[in-house]
Scaffold this active site. Structure first.
Site, PDB file in Angstrom:
ATOM      1  N   HIS A 107      -8.620  11.527  -0.484  1.00  0.00           N
ATOM      2  CA  HIS A 107      -7.665  10.859  -1.375  1.00  0.00           C
ATOM      3  C   HIS A 107      -8.068  10.967  -2.843  1.00  0.00           C
ATOM      4  CE1 HIS A 107      -4.386   8.227  -2.429  1.00  0.00           C
ATOM      5  NE2 HIS A 107      -5.207   7.416  -3.085  1.00  0.00           N
ATOM      6  N   SER A 136      -2.120   8.622  -6.875  1.00  0.00           N
ATOM      7  CA  SER A 136      -2.008   7.452  -6.008  1.00  0.00           C
ATOM      8  C   SER A 136      -0.966   6.456  -6.545  1.00  0.00           C
ATOM      9  CB  SER A 136      -3.399   6.814  -5.847  1.00  0.00           C
ATOM     10  OG  SER A 136      -3.431   5.930  -4.763  1.00  0.00           O
ATOM     11  N   ASP A 139      -6.568  13.548   3.390  1.00  0.00           N
ATOM     12  CA  ASP A 139      -6.416  12.212   2.809  1.00  0.00           C
ATOM     13  C   ASP A 139      -6.284  11.157   3.904  1.00  0.00           C
ATOM     14  OD1 ASP A 139      -5.696   9.931   1.382  1.00  0.00           O
ATOM     15  OD2 ASP A 139      -4.367  11.013   0.033  1.00  0.00           O
TER      16      ASP A 139
END
EC number: 3.1.1.-
Length: 256
Positions: free
Chosen positions: A234, A78, A206
């Site tokens: 995610h 991320s 995601d």
């Protein structure tokens, strides 16, 4: 034996690797985890982060501590992709491969903030929900914070165990939004970051960073290889930890 360095995402901490770390170690590898500045149990405050280097400082210190012959598999998740890219730019000889797991991935043309700012511009008010942006800094150097509220977080943890979502709600911390005021306007270098092998792991379910945006980042800055975990949200370290470890082991074998 390979050495993995795992970089967590925004608002999270080293704790989010608690399933992946023992799996990789059980396979005979060394794993280093740490908290980025003002995350996890790091005692700094977000106001202490005035530059991207400030945010990445714990990672830079980890890489600096390794010998000149040590090479690591750098794994970023991320928002952690941006400090990881900076670290790769500064220590390219210490990186055997950088793995971006549904991660923001800079290029060598634009400032490192470009992909995050592009992402902010791409999400609708409806999608943003309680993803909250705040501000700090000075009039001369205005900076932004980001915080993942429980509704936005739930979307990120859609296929993850409820216990991991509850844990995350308890442990969230404010993160710096990676704007050009934080990173400066210079791009990462072709000689540093641009010279390392990179692999991207797409997470197919995601809702935090949509698949089309993940694919756009890959088009924007092509990588050596793209892998996919089709049924991962995610947070693949929670929703698909075995599949994620399988990919990470294969990558380490392929890029010595």
């Amino acid at each position: 034996m390979k050495h993995y360095v795992l970089v967590h995402g925004g608002c999270h901490g080293a704790w989010c690797w608690y399933k992946v770390k023992p799996m990789l170690e059980h396979s005979g590898h060394r794993v280093t985890v740490f908290d980025l500045t003002a995350h996890g149990v790091n005692m700094s405050r977000v106001e202490d982060i005035q530059t991207l280097e400030d945010f990445a400082k714990p990672l830079l210190e980890v890489l600096e501590s390794f010998g000149s012959d040590d090479k690591v598999v750098l794994v970023a998740h991320s928002l952690g992709g941006i400090p990881a890219a900076l670290a790769a730019d500064m220590f390219p000889s210490k990186i055997s491969v950088a793995v971006f797991v549904t991660s923001f991935m800079p290029d060598t043309t634009n400032p490192p903030s470009y992909v995050f700012e592009k992402f902010l511009g791409s999400i609708t008010e409806e999608e943003r929900m309680d993803f909250e942006l705040g501000s700090y800094g000075t009039d001369d150097h205005p900076l932004k914070t980001a915080f993942l509220g429980p509704n936005y977080l739930k979307n990120m943890y859609l296929l993850s165990p409820i216990e991991d979502y509850e844990l995350a709600k308890m442990l969230m911390r404010v993160t710096p939004a990676i704007t050009s005021n934080l990173t400066g306007t210079k791009s990462l270098t072709a000689q540093g970051y641009g010279s390392i092998s990179r692999v991207y792991i797409v997470c197919g379910e995601d809702k935090g960073i949509r698949v089309d945006f993940q694919r756009w980042m890959i088009e924007n800055s092509p990588v050596k290889e793209v892998m996919e975990i089709k049924d991962a949200d995610h947070m693949p370290m929670f929703s698909k930890p075995h599949e994620l470890c399988d990919r990470l082991l294969k990558i380490a074998d392929k890029y010595p």
